[in-house]
Design an enzyme around this catalytic site. Structure first.
Site, PDB file in Angstrom:
ATOM      1  N   GLY A  12     -10.480  -6.831  17.355  1.00 27.59           N
ATOM      2  CA  GLY A  12      -9.588  -6.963  16.196  1.00 27.59           C
ATOM      3  C   GLY A  12     -10.202  -6.395  14.936  1.00 27.59           C
ATOM      4  O   GLY A  12     -10.172  -7.019  13.872  1.00 27.59           O
ATOM      5  N   ALA A  13     -10.736  -5.169  15.045  1.00 27.19           N
ATOM      6  CA  ALA A  13     -11.505  -4.609  13.921  1.00 27.19           C
ATOM      7  C   ALA A  13     -10.731  -3.594  13.083  1.00 27.19           C
ATOM      8  O   ALA A  13     -11.304  -2.955  12.214  1.00 27.19           O
ATOM      9  CB  ALA A  13     -12.797  -3.974  14.446  1.00 27.19           C
ATOM     10  N   ARG A  15      -8.442  -4.310  10.924  1.00 24.82           N
ATOM     11  CA  ARG A  15      -8.106  -4.860   9.604  1.00 24.82           C
ATOM     12  C   ARG A  15      -8.805  -6.204   9.401  1.00 24.82           C
ATOM     13  O   ARG A  15      -9.427  -6.735  10.329  1.00 24.82           O
ATOM     14  CB  ARG A  15      -6.590  -5.002   9.433  1.00 24.82           C
ATOM     15  N   TYR A 155      -4.226 -23.742  16.790  1.00 23.97           N
ATOM     16  CA  TYR A 155      -5.329 -22.950  16.220  1.00 23.97           C
ATOM     17  C   TYR A 155      -6.638 -23.756  16.209  1.00 23.97           C
ATOM     18  O   TYR A 155      -7.694 -23.261  16.608  1.00 23.97           O
ATOM     19  CB  TYR A 155      -4.926 -22.532  14.803  1.00 23.97           C
ATOM     20  N   ALA A 157      -7.427 -26.267  18.097  1.00 26.00           N
ATOM     21  CA  ALA A 157      -7.892 -26.443  19.485  1.00 26.00           C
ATOM     22  C   ALA A 157      -8.585 -25.169  19.964  1.00 26.00           C
ATOM     23  O   ALA A 157      -9.643 -25.224  20.598  1.00 26.00           O
ATOM     24  CB  ALA A 157      -6.715 -26.784  20.392  1.00 26.00           C
ATOM     25  N   LYS A 159     -10.099 -22.908  18.137  1.00 28.34           N
ATOM     26  CA  LYS A 159     -11.353 -22.667  17.409  1.00 28.34           C
ATOM     27  C   LYS A 159     -12.416 -23.719  17.748  1.00 28.34           C
ATOM     28  O   LYS A 159     -13.613 -23.427  17.710  1.00 28.34           O
ATOM     29  CB  LYS A 159     -11.080 -22.621  15.899  1.00 28.34           C
ATOM     30  N   ILE A 188     -10.614 -17.179   3.849  1.00 30.16           N
ATOM     31  CA  ILE A 188     -10.996 -15.808   3.541  1.00 30.16           C
ATOM     32  C   ILE A 188      -9.724 -15.005   3.236  1.00 30.16           C
ATOM     33  O   ILE A 188      -8.725 -15.124   3.966  1.00 30.16           O
ATOM     34  CB  ILE A 188     -11.749 -15.169   4.747  1.00 30.16           C
TER      35      ILE A 188
HETATM   36  P1  NAP Z   1      -5.903 -10.810  10.354  1.00 28.78           P
HETATM   37  O1  NAP Z   1      -6.098 -10.075   9.086  1.00 28.78           O
HETATM   38  O2  NAP Z   1      -4.575 -11.380  10.696  1.00 28.78           O
HETATM   39  O3  NAP Z   1      -6.419  -9.889  11.562  1.00 28.78           O
HETATM   40  C1  NAP Z   1      -6.326 -10.335  12.873  1.00 28.78           C
HETATM   41  C2  NAP Z   1      -7.009  -9.330  13.767  1.00 28.78           C
HETATM   42  O4  NAP Z   1      -6.951  -9.808  15.108  1.00 28.78           O
HETATM   43  C3  NAP Z   1      -6.332  -7.961  13.725  1.00 28.78           C
HETATM   44  O5  NAP Z   1      -7.313  -6.951  13.681  1.00 28.78           O
HETATM   45  C4  NAP Z   1      -5.583  -7.926  15.053  1.00 28.78           C
HETATM   46  O6  NAP Z   1      -5.476  -6.627  15.629  1.00 28.78           O
HETATM   47  C5  NAP Z   1      -6.482  -8.756  15.942  1.00 28.78           C
HETATM   48  N1  NAP Z   1      -5.747  -9.252  17.098  1.00 28.78           N
HETATM   49  C6  NAP Z   1      -4.721 -10.152  17.126  1.00 28.78           C
HETATM   50  N2  NAP Z   1      -4.281 -10.309  18.378  1.00 28.78           N
HETATM   51  C7  NAP Z   1      -5.042  -9.503  19.173  1.00 28.78           C
HETATM   52  C8  NAP Z   1      -5.092  -9.233  20.563  1.00 28.78           C
HETATM   53  N3  NAP Z   1      -4.229  -9.830  21.409  1.00 28.78           N
HETATM   54  N4  NAP Z   1      -6.010  -8.359  21.028  1.00 28.78           N
HETATM   55  C9  NAP Z   1      -6.869  -7.745  20.190  1.00 28.78           C
HETATM   56  N5  NAP Z   1      -6.874  -7.950  18.852  1.00 28.78           N
HETATM   57  C10 NAP Z   1      -5.971  -8.824  18.350  1.00 28.78           C
HETATM   58  O7  NAP Z   1      -6.893 -12.064  10.435  1.00 28.78           O
HETATM   59  P2  NAP Z   1      -8.357 -12.292   9.808  1.00 28.78           P
HETATM   60  O8  NAP Z   1      -8.207 -13.200   8.687  1.00 28.78           O
HETATM   61  O9  NAP Z   1      -9.050 -11.002   9.647  1.00 28.78           O
HETATM   62  O10 NAP Z   1      -9.001 -13.132  11.007  1.00 28.78           O
HETATM   63  C11 NAP Z   1     -10.026 -12.621  11.856  1.00 28.78           C
HETATM   64  C12 NAP Z   1     -10.644 -13.789  12.614  1.00 28.78           C
HETATM   65  O11 NAP Z   1     -11.188 -14.720  11.672  1.00 28.78           O
HETATM   66  C13 NAP Z   1      -9.636 -14.576  13.452  1.00 28.78           C
HETATM   67  O12 NAP Z   1     -10.239 -15.006  14.645  1.00 28.78           O
HETATM   68  C14 NAP Z   1      -9.330 -15.769  12.571  1.00 28.78           C
HETATM   69  O13 NAP Z   1      -8.881 -16.868  13.304  1.00 28.78           O
HETATM   70  C15 NAP Z   1     -10.676 -16.008  11.927  1.00 28.78           C
HETATM   71  N6  NAP Z   1     -10.628 -16.783  10.693  1.00 28.78           N
HETATM   72  C16 NAP Z   1      -9.992 -16.313   9.600  1.00 28.78           C
HETATM   73  C17 NAP Z   1      -9.961 -17.084   8.438  1.00 28.78           C
HETATM   74  C18 NAP Z   1      -9.295 -16.620   7.166  1.00 28.78           C
HETATM   75  O14 NAP Z   1      -9.246 -17.412   6.207  1.00 28.78           O
HETATM   76  N7  NAP Z   1      -8.786 -15.411   7.081  1.00 28.78           N
HETATM   77  C19 NAP Z   1     -10.579 -18.338   8.425  1.00 28.78           C
HETATM   78  C20 NAP Z   1     -11.208 -18.798   9.570  1.00 28.78           C
HETATM   79  C21 NAP Z   1     -11.242 -18.009  10.700  1.00 28.78           C
HETATM   80  P3  NAP Z   1      -4.088  -5.764  15.617  1.00 28.78           P
HETATM   81  O15 NAP Z   1      -3.652  -5.679  14.190  1.00 28.78           O
HETATM   82  O16 NAP Z   1      -4.508  -4.467  16.208  1.00 28.78           O
HETATM   83  O17 NAP Z   1      -3.139  -6.528  16.490  1.00 28.78           O
END
Ligand code: NAP
Length: 247
Positions: A12-13, A15, A155, A157, A159, A188
């Site tokens: 998921g890199a 974005r 979510y 569960a 994590k 974030i």
């Molecule tokens: P985001 O901006 O929504 O990005 C999500 C990423 O996951 C995208 O690159 C997306 O790729 C990828 N993804 C989703 N489904 C996928 C699949 N089936 N196979 C491969 N890639 C997939 O979210 P983020 O905030 O950057 O979150 C990244 C990670 O950090 C997640 O695990 C999230 O739970 C965790 N996190 C985020 C926060 C926060 O506050 N933002 C806090 C705690 C944890 P595509 O666009 O190509 O589908």
């Protein structure tokens, strides 16, 4: 450079946090495989940005919820580069709802991508890392998995499951030179959190002792540290990067 010639896969890199992790690892010399599911053009932009700065990177499309496709992804990377040193399980989604209203489908989709996706990638990379007798696995959990969060039964569960998976695989792999750690980000600023209302954002801000949201680069820095030789004696840990939300 801290990661000269190491091969890193970041799921998921294209974005958000994954993009910041990919850019950070590449800036320290890692050859980065930018995995994406739907965001092809954005993943290509990440690769262009890395190569323009003199680094090496390539895209790879794969839905991490697909067990066989993850196996194919690892096989291809190992065939192309000969080794795979760093795996960052970052791909994740949210489908928030109160338990009373949450459908089975909403629960399953989040578990399939967030938790099973990490299992699929770890399972398929384990044989190669054991053969190498070295490797770094970094799983992106969440403070929701540590403390729970109303409206996020699925979510939280997934994590919390990541944390159990991290600690167990860390124990299994420790003697083989492989470390496995989790990062639990707080709030974030990415597209995942942009969708929240101002009211919800304000209520979250109140719970953050540092009174500010984090940025994707905050997570990139911690991933770099855990992937580097500086973290050689750290395994099975969950590190919160959250402005003090969880203490
Ligand atoms: P985001 O901006 O929504 O990005 C999500 C990423 O996951 C995208 O690159 C997306 O790729 C990828 N993804 C989703 N489904 C996928 C699949 N089936 N196979 C491969 N890639 C997939 O979210 P983020 O905030 O950057 O979150 C990244 C990670 O950090 C997640 O695990 C999230 O739970 C965790 N996190 C985020 C926060 C926060 O506050 N933002 C806090 C705690 C944890 P595509 O666009 O190509 O589908």
């Amino acid at each position: 450079m801290m990661l000269e010639n190491r091969v890193a896969l970041v799921t998921g890199a294209g974005r958000g946090i994954g993009r910041a992790i990919a850019l950070k690892l590449a800036s320290e010399g890692a050859i980065v495989i930018v995995n994406y599911n739907g965001s092809e053009s954005r993943a290509k932009e990440v690769v262009s940005q890395i190569t323009e700065q003199g680094g090496k990177a390539a895209t790879y499309q794969c839905n991490v919820a697909d067990f066989a496709a993850c196996g194919q992804m690892m096989e291809t990377i190992i065939k192309d580069y000969g080794h795979l040193d760093i795996l960052v399980n970052n791909a994740g989604i949210t489908k928030d709802n109160l338990l009373m209203k949450m459908s089975e489908e909403e629960f399953d989709q989040v578990i399939d991508i967030n938790l099973k996706g990490a299992f699929h990638c770890m399972k398929h990379v384990s044989r190669q890392m054991i053969k190498q007798r070295q490797g770094r696995i970094i799983n992106i959990s969440s403070v929701s998995g540590v403390s729970g969060n109303a409206g996020q039964a699925n979510y939280s569960a997934s994590k919390a499951g990541i944390i159990g998976l991290t600690k167990t695989v860390a124990r299994e792999m420790a003697a083989r030179g492989i470390t496995v750690n989790a990062i639990a980000p707080g709030f974030i600023q990415t597209e995942m959190t942009d969708v929240l209302s101002d009211k919800i954002k304000e209520s979250i801000l109140e719970k953050i002792p540092m009174k500010q949201f984090g940025v994707p680069e905050d997570i990139g820095e911690m991933v770099l540290f855990l992937a580097s030789d500086k973290a050689r004696y750290i395994t099975g840990q969950v590190i919160c990067v959250d402005g003090g939300m969880v203490m």
